[in-house]
Enzyme design. Structure first.
Site, PDB file in Angstrom:
ATOM      1  N   GLU A 439      24.621  -2.384  56.043  1.00  0.00           N
ATOM      2  CA  GLU A 439      25.998  -2.739  55.700  1.00  0.00           C
ATOM      3  C   GLU A 439      25.975  -4.001  54.847  1.00  0.00           C
ATOM      4  O   GLU A 439      25.268  -4.964  55.168  1.00  0.00           O
ATOM      5  CB  GLU A 439      26.818  -2.973  56.970  1.00  0.00           C
ATOM      6  CG  GLU A 439      28.251  -3.420  56.708  1.00  0.00           C
ATOM      7  CD  GLU A 439      29.036  -3.642  57.998  1.00  0.00           C
ATOM      8  OE1 GLU A 439      28.783  -2.915  58.976  1.00  0.00           O
ATOM      9  OE2 GLU A 439      29.887  -4.547  58.033  1.00  0.00           O
ATOM     10  N   GLU A 444      34.755 -10.940  53.579  1.00  0.00           N
ATOM     11  CA  GLU A 444      35.568 -10.910  54.786  1.00  0.00           C
ATOM     12  C   GLU A 444      36.287 -12.251  54.881  1.00  0.00           C
ATOM     13  O   GLU A 444      35.689 -13.304  54.636  1.00  0.00           O
ATOM     14  CB  GLU A 444      34.715 -10.710  56.038  1.00  0.00           C
ATOM     15  CG  GLU A 444      34.027  -9.366  56.117  1.00  0.00           C
ATOM     16  CD  GLU A 444      33.174  -9.251  57.370  1.00  0.00           C
ATOM     17  OE1 GLU A 444      33.559  -8.504  58.280  1.00  0.00           O
ATOM     18  OE2 GLU A 444      32.125  -9.926  57.426  1.00  0.00           O
TER      19      GLU A 444
END
Length: 558
Positions: A439, A444
């Protein structure tokens, strides 16, 4: 940095969709294959700073070792390529002690030299230099240092067109039969059988059995298919590594001869220069690092002879700044419209990490009519949850390996909000569980503090709260649009915010300090706005609803 965030809902639909067409971008068309000519070849130098920095470290293929000279001018480093060969490119990976002036020179006899490149104001760093020259010997001749120290190279690499130069070590162990003292394949170690150490897949591994393998000694061996001259062994260890072990060779798989021995194994990635002949090669562990057994992600044997299986071709690295647009969505369309289904797949359902939203089927997303996509989180009951939001991906439409992946985003502010722009390894869609697929979190932001952002990698050896990444301070990101980007190639990933480099994940550094690098394959793109959960914390009375994440565009360049 963040806890794991992976998709389970909708996987059956995603796999079914794979039967249809989707766009796969793996990089620019490869030119005629270059061969690395210098790795593992005999090398000499004008001087060395100490025994800790030998000339051989510049051609060992290990980005964590280096050659360093004495503190004087001039200095030189010479590699013997074994036979006259055409050289098309030279790569210099300088340590901070670099040369501002140097020449690259070739020779047929190691005495008379021809200059094929000259630099007078070099800036150090990583240099890839196109050259035209032929010779058996290649020399770096440094005439001016940038610092009071000597000159130092992490790697000195010569490339040429065509086949492997005589004597150049080749990967011999790929897809060869493996055997082991014991092995494990259960719920706590996914398919940890001997063959996984020889599959060139850094996310899979071999491990000794939990029932009778957490003992000394423990071993794993490979059959190279024919007698070979062994020159180098690379071990990428799991945390269950050997502190004491031998590398052994055998002609018949029964009688073994040690060609390397240590009682100071350090785990992670170990690159061993060895010399021996045999058809079989074995790692024979005699002391474990902890109470578990032995486990290896990759056991690679290099040399000549044997019966090597060619590796699958890999895409060429992009040249940054990448300018060839290979995929994009500008989110043009009428107000109230939905994302283009030819580019995006809606991903409804619940989230992970104790998130509290339900992702609806396209009900919480729309175009604003001015080229912006709006993802909206609402205080609304659906799917047994008290909040709704939106998540979408390119799993059945677009996959990419390497390039510049960027998005221009404005994030919401509020406790418990969690906007993200990220990528998931495409093998997740065919059943490989997280985090084995990998990932890449490009962006974020936590709504409780929109003056910070995170860029993080997740893999089997580093994931969740122990992911490999960085939290970085910035302006209040909720006040305007900002561009997040990742520049990704076979050497690592560099993360940018508004053109500023904020974090570098260097492949060699990760392998030598954290664990295997599992990001050299296809990934797909994801946009979502989560609510609550382990990472952002809970919503509260101050959290505004509806809250919106705005996306101006998503673009991929190579």
């Amino acid at each position: 940095m963040s806890p794991p965030r992976w998709r389970v809902a909708g996987i059956a639909a995603a796999v079914a969709a794979l039967l249809g067409g989707f766009l796969v971008v793996t990089g620019p068309p490869a030119q005629a294959a270059e061969t690395l000519l210098s790795q593992g070849r005999p090398v000499t130098a004008s001087s060395t700073e100490s025994a800790a920095f030998p000339a051989s470290s510049a051609v060992d293929g290990d980005g964590g070792t280096r050659w360093s000279s004495a503190a004087a001018d001039p200095q030189w480093l010479r590699v013997d390529l074994g036979t006259p060969v055409a050289i098309s490119r030279v790569v210099l990976r300088w340590e901070a002690a670099y040369a501002t002036a140097f020449q690259l020179q070739t020779s047929t006899d190691g005495t008379a030299w021809t200059t094929i490149h000259s630099a007078a104001n070099a800036a150090g760093g990583d240099q890839s230099i196109a050259v035209t020259g032929t010779g058996r010997y290649l020399r770096l001749h440094a005439t001016a240092r940038a610092t009071p120290w000597g000159v130092s190279l992490w790697e000195f690499q010569a490339f040429g067109e065509g086949g492997t130069a005589p004597g150049t070590p080749t990967l011999l162990s790929y897809r060869k039969p493996g055997t082991a003292s014991t092995s494990q394949s259960d719920g706590s170690c996914w398919e940890c059988t001997p063959d996984k150490a020889f599959d060139n897949d850094p996310a899979s591994r071999w491990a000794t059995s939990t029932t009778n393998g957490w003992v000394d000694p423990g071993w794993i061996a490979v059959d190279l298919g024919a007698t070979a001259r062994i020159q180098r062994v690379v071990l990428q260890w799991d945390p269950a590594y050997a502190t004491a072990y031998q590398i052994q060779v055998s002609a018949d798989g029964n009688a073994w001869t040690s060609i390397y021995s240590t009682t100071a194994g350090r785990g992670f990635k170990e690159t061993l220069t060895v010399s021996g002949t045999g058809r079989y090669v074995r790692m024979y562990g005699t002391a474990r690092s902890n109470g578990y057994g032995y486990s290896i992600y990759e056991f690679q044997v290099y040399g000549t002879g044997g019966n090597p299986t060619p590796l699958p071709p890999q895409p060429a690295d992009p040249v940054f700044p990448a300018t060839r647009l290979v995929w994009s969505d500008e989110f043009s369309g009428a107000a109230g419209g939905k994302p283009d289904p030819a580019k995006w797949r809606v991903d409804p359902g619940t989230g992970q990490n104790n998130e509290v939203q339900y992702y609806t089927n396209n009900e919480n997303v729309s175009l604003d009519g001015n080229g912006v996509l709006v993802l909206e989180a609402r205080r609304q009951t659906a799917g047994g949850r008290d909040y709704t939001s939106h998540r979408m991906n390119t799993g059945n439409t677009f996959h990419v390996q390497y390039g510049r992946i960027e998005a221009r985003v404005k994030v919401p502010k509020g406790n418990g909000l969690w906007p993200a722009f990220w990528m998931m390894g495409a093998d997740f869609l065919t059943g490989r569980p997280w985090p084995y697929n990998g990932e890449i979190d490009i962006m974020e932001v936590l709504g409780r503090n929109t003056s910070e952002a995170y860029s993080t990698l997740h893999a089997p050896a580093y994931n969740g709260a122990a992911g490999y990444g960085l939290k970085y301070a910035t302006v209040d990101l909720s006040q305007d649009f900002h561009v997040w980007a990742a520049e990704w190639d076979s050497k690592g990933i560099r993360f940018f915010l508004d053109g500023r480099l904020v974090f570098t994940a260097d492949k060699a550094t990760v392998e030598s300090t954290r664990g295997p690098w599992i990001f050299d394959h296809q990934f797909y793109l994801i946009l979502n706005l989560a609510v609550g959960g382990d990472f952002p914390g809970p919503v509260d009375a101050t959290t505004p609803f509806p809250s919106r994440m705005y996306v101006d565009y998503v673009r991929v360049y190579q």
